[in-house]
Design a protein around this motif. Structure first.
Motif, PDB file in Angstrom:
ATOM      1  N   PHE A 150       0.855  -1.192   0.000  1.00  0.00           N
ATOM      2  CA  PHE A 150       0.000   0.000   0.000  1.00  0.00           C
ATOM      3  C   PHE A 150       0.886   1.235   0.000  1.00  0.00           C
ATOM      4  O   PHE A 150       1.768   1.386   0.852  1.00  0.00           O
ATOM      5  CB  PHE A 150      -0.900  -0.020   1.236  1.00  0.00           C
ATOM      6  CG  PHE A 150      -1.764   1.203   1.400  1.00  0.00           C
ATOM      7  CD1 PHE A 150      -2.806   1.451   0.519  1.00  0.00           C
ATOM      8  CD2 PHE A 150      -1.532   2.102   2.440  1.00  0.00           C
ATOM      9  CE1 PHE A 150      -3.605   2.579   0.662  1.00  0.00           C
ATOM     10  CE2 PHE A 150      -2.327   3.224   2.589  1.00  0.00           C
ATOM     11  CZ  PHE A 150      -3.366   3.465   1.708  1.00  0.00           C
ATOM     12  N   THR A 151       0.665   2.147  -0.945  1.00  0.00           N
ATOM     13  CA  THR A 151       1.526   3.322  -1.076  1.00  0.00           C
ATOM     14  C   THR A 151       0.980   4.551  -0.369  1.00  0.00           C
ATOM     15  O   THR A 151       1.743   5.418   0.044  1.00  0.00           O
ATOM     16  CB  THR A 151       1.740   3.679  -2.566  1.00  0.00           C
ATOM     17  OG1 THR A 151       0.469   3.999  -3.154  1.00  0.00           O
ATOM     18  CG2 THR A 151       2.372   2.521  -3.313  1.00  0.00           C
ATOM     19  N   GLY A 152      -0.334   4.649  -0.227  1.00  0.00           N
ATOM     20  CA  GLY A 152      -0.935   5.846   0.338  1.00  0.00           C
ATOM     21  C   GLY A 152      -1.162   6.910  -0.714  1.00  0.00           C
ATOM     22  O   GLY A 152      -0.794   6.755  -1.878  1.00  0.00           O
ATOM     23  N   ASP A 153      -1.758   8.024  -0.306  1.00  0.00           N
ATOM     24  CA  ASP A 153      -2.142   9.083  -1.238  1.00  0.00           C
ATOM     25  C   ASP A 153      -0.941   9.737  -1.895  1.00  0.00           C
ATOM     26  O   ASP A 153      -0.957  10.051  -3.080  1.00  0.00           O
ATOM     27  CB  ASP A 153      -2.969  10.143  -0.486  1.00  0.00           C
ATOM     28  CG  ASP A 153      -3.423  11.274  -1.393  1.00  0.00           C
ATOM     29  OD1 ASP A 153      -4.098  10.978  -2.403  1.00  0.00           O
ATOM     30  OD2 ASP A 153      -3.093  12.436  -1.101  1.00  0.00           O
ATOM     31  N   ARG A 154       0.133   9.971  -1.131  1.00  0.00           N
ATOM     32  CA  ARG A 154       1.312  10.652  -1.657  1.00  0.00           C
ATOM     33  C   ARG A 154       2.528   9.732  -1.768  1.00  0.00           C
ATOM     34  O   ARG A 154       3.635  10.192  -2.006  1.00  0.00           O
ATOM     35  CB  ARG A 154       1.655  11.853  -0.770  1.00  0.00           C
ATOM     36  CG  ARG A 154       0.569  12.905  -0.707  1.00  0.00           C
ATOM     37  CD  ARG A 154       0.925  14.010   0.272  1.00  0.00           C
ATOM     38  NE  ARG A 154      -0.140  15.007   0.344  1.00  0.00           N
ATOM     39  CZ  ARG A 154      -0.219  16.089  -0.409  1.00  0.00           C
ATOM     40  NH1 ARG A 154       0.709  16.302  -1.331  1.00  0.00           N
ATOM     41  NH2 ARG A 154      -1.204  16.945  -0.294  1.00  0.00           N
ATOM     42  N   GLY A 155       2.309   8.437  -1.560  1.00  0.00           N
ATOM     43  CA  GLY A 155       3.419   7.499  -1.638  1.00  0.00           C
ATOM     44  C   GLY A 155       4.238   7.411  -0.369  1.00  0.00           C
ATOM     45  O   GLY A 155       5.329   6.840  -0.372  1.00  0.00           O
ATOM     46  N   PHE A 156       3.728   7.956   0.741  1.00  0.00           N
ATOM     47  CA  PHE A 156       4.503   7.998   1.978  1.00  0.00           C
ATOM     48  C   PHE A 156       4.037   6.970   2.999  1.00  0.00           C
ATOM     49  O   PHE A 156       4.474   7.004   4.156  1.00  0.00           O
ATOM     50  CB  PHE A 156       4.410   9.394   2.616  1.00  0.00           C
ATOM     51  CG  PHE A 156       4.927  10.518   1.760  1.00  0.00           C
ATOM     52  CD1 PHE A 156       5.679  10.267   0.619  1.00  0.00           C
ATOM     53  CD2 PHE A 156       4.652  11.836   2.083  1.00  0.00           C
ATOM     54  CE1 PHE A 156       6.160  11.307  -0.177  1.00  0.00           C
ATOM     55  CE2 PHE A 156       5.124  12.887   1.296  1.00  0.00           C
ATOM     56  CZ  PHE A 156       5.871  12.612   0.162  1.00  0.00           C
ATOM     57  N   ALA A 157       3.145   6.067   2.635  1.00  0.00           N
ATOM     58  CA  ALA A 157       2.633   5.088   3.604  1.00  0.00           C
ATOM     59  C   ALA A 157       3.764   4.224   4.156  1.00  0.00           C
ATOM     60  O   ALA A 157       4.709   3.879   3.451  1.00  0.00           O
ATOM     61  CB  ALA A 157       1.584   4.190   2.940  1.00  0.00           C
ATOM     62  N   GLY A 158       3.655   3.899   5.438  1.00  0.00           N
ATOM     63  CA  GLY A 158       4.604   2.984   6.053  1.00  0.00           C
ATOM     64  C   GLY A 158       5.742   3.648   6.806  1.00  0.00           C
ATOM     65  O   GLY A 158       6.673   2.962   7.236  1.00  0.00           O
ATOM     66  N   GLU A 159       5.699   4.964   7.008  1.00  0.00           N
ATOM     67  CA  GLU A 159       6.783   5.645   7.723  1.00  0.00           C
ATOM     68  C   GLU A 159       6.641   5.428   9.234  1.00  0.00           C
ATOM     69  O   GLU A 159       6.517   6.363  10.027  1.00  0.00           O
ATOM     70  CB  GLU A 159       6.807   7.131   7.376  1.00  0.00           C
ATOM     71  CG  GLU A 159       7.228   7.424   5.949  1.00  0.00           C
ATOM     72  CD  GLU A 159       8.689   7.066   5.690  1.00  0.00           C
ATOM     73  OE1 GLU A 159       9.466   6.931   6.647  1.00  0.00           O
ATOM     74  OE2 GLU A 159       9.054   6.918   4.506  1.00  0.00           O
TER      75      GLU A 159
END
Length: 305
Positions: A150-159
């Protein structure tokens, strides 16, 4: 069907040739980040050329390439938005590699690629929803949902490393204070112990060894790392309802000395639901490169460029 794969890190670039699902060539090169961002691009292209040449010598000309990088990435545009260790900012990595090789190129985030590899080839097999959490110099997570990262809306998922668990705590490189990474990363454990003990040149393994030998300071630093990571993993589990936590990176090499107390601490924080299964990753430091190969193969299967 042959593809080449590149996992670009701050110190090393890992590369592979994958033919018919089997790794037939694997190598590692220095990234040369100390020479600046242009030198990193030059190194990537040189390594890609070397992998193509090796594949051709085997009679398996590559049909696509996969490349994964750290930091903040825009997978849709193929851009490294910010990779501080490489000196890259808004760098069109996919376009440059594709033009240089004249091949379809898949581009992704190194940790999410590792999660994809663990999902299909490693400790995440048979599990639709899990988190792959490498704990090393930093702390990150790949959320694999429905079998896909899963990447999230801006590609920052998983931080996960930048989730605040100790408000007002130590400053973090992200600008916040008290993030998971300031306590639970391997570098934080070594740094915090060295500072408190007044010593230099100590590794995380040294801290663990001292903790096991009864050093109270080392035991406290180690325990605080486990507690902070458990806070982050429990929050992640409550929000996403994960079935499994796959722990990788350097700290996972400590085995049950790290995983057992972490497993216990996560379970203690989940009073209203069973704790997810917590297991070590299976693919080690090659997970990102294997994930890059899978992205390249998926690109061919989908017929895109």
């Amino acid at each position: 069907m042959s593809v080449i794969a590149l996992d670009v890190g701050g110190t090393h670039i890992k590369g592979s040739v994958v033919d018919g699902g089997d790794v037939v060539e694997a190598d590692e090169w220095y990234t040369r980040a100390e020479h600046g961002p242009s030198a990193v691009i030059d190194t990537v292209l040189r390594c890609a050329d070397e992998l193509v040449a090796r594949a051709v010598r085997r009679g398996a000309k590559p049909q696509a390439a996969g490349i994964v990088v750290p930091g903040l990435v825009d997978e849709a545009s193929g851009t490294a938005v910010l990779a501080a260790n490489l000196g890259w900012r808004d760098t069109p990595v996919r376009r440059w590699v594709a033009e240089h090789l004249d091949l379809p190129v898949a581009f992704g985030h190194d940790v999410r690629a590792g999660g994809l590899a663990e999902s299909r080839l490693g400790a995440g097999r048979g599990c639709a929803d899990f988190a792959f959490v490498p704990v090393g110099t930093g702390v990150a997570a790949a959320l694999v949902l429905g079998g896909r990262p899963f990447t999230g809306d801006r590609g920052f998922a998983g931080e996960l490393g930048h989730l605040v668990v100790r408000p007002g705590g130590e400053p973090c490189v992200c600008g916040n204070r008290g993030c998971v990474e300031t306590l639970a990363s391997a570098s934080a454990i070594a740094r915090r112990y060295a500072r408190a003990a007044g010593e230099t040149g100590l590794s995380t393994k040294d801290v663990r060894t001292r903790a096991e030998a009864g050093d109270r300071l080392a035991d406290r630093i180690w325990s605080e790392a486990v507690e902070a990571l458990a806070d982050g993993l429990a929050a992640l589990t409550v929000l996403v309802d994960l079935d499994r936590l796959v722990i990788g990176g350097g700290l996972a090499k400590a085995g049950e000395a790290f995983l057992h107390p972490l497993r216990t601490a996560v379970a203690e924080r989940l009073a209203f639901r069973p704790a997810p299964t917590l297991v070590p990753a299976e693919l080690g430091h090659r997970a990102g490169c294997l994930g890059a190969a899978l992205l390249a193969q998926d690109l061919l299967d989908g017929g895109g460029r």
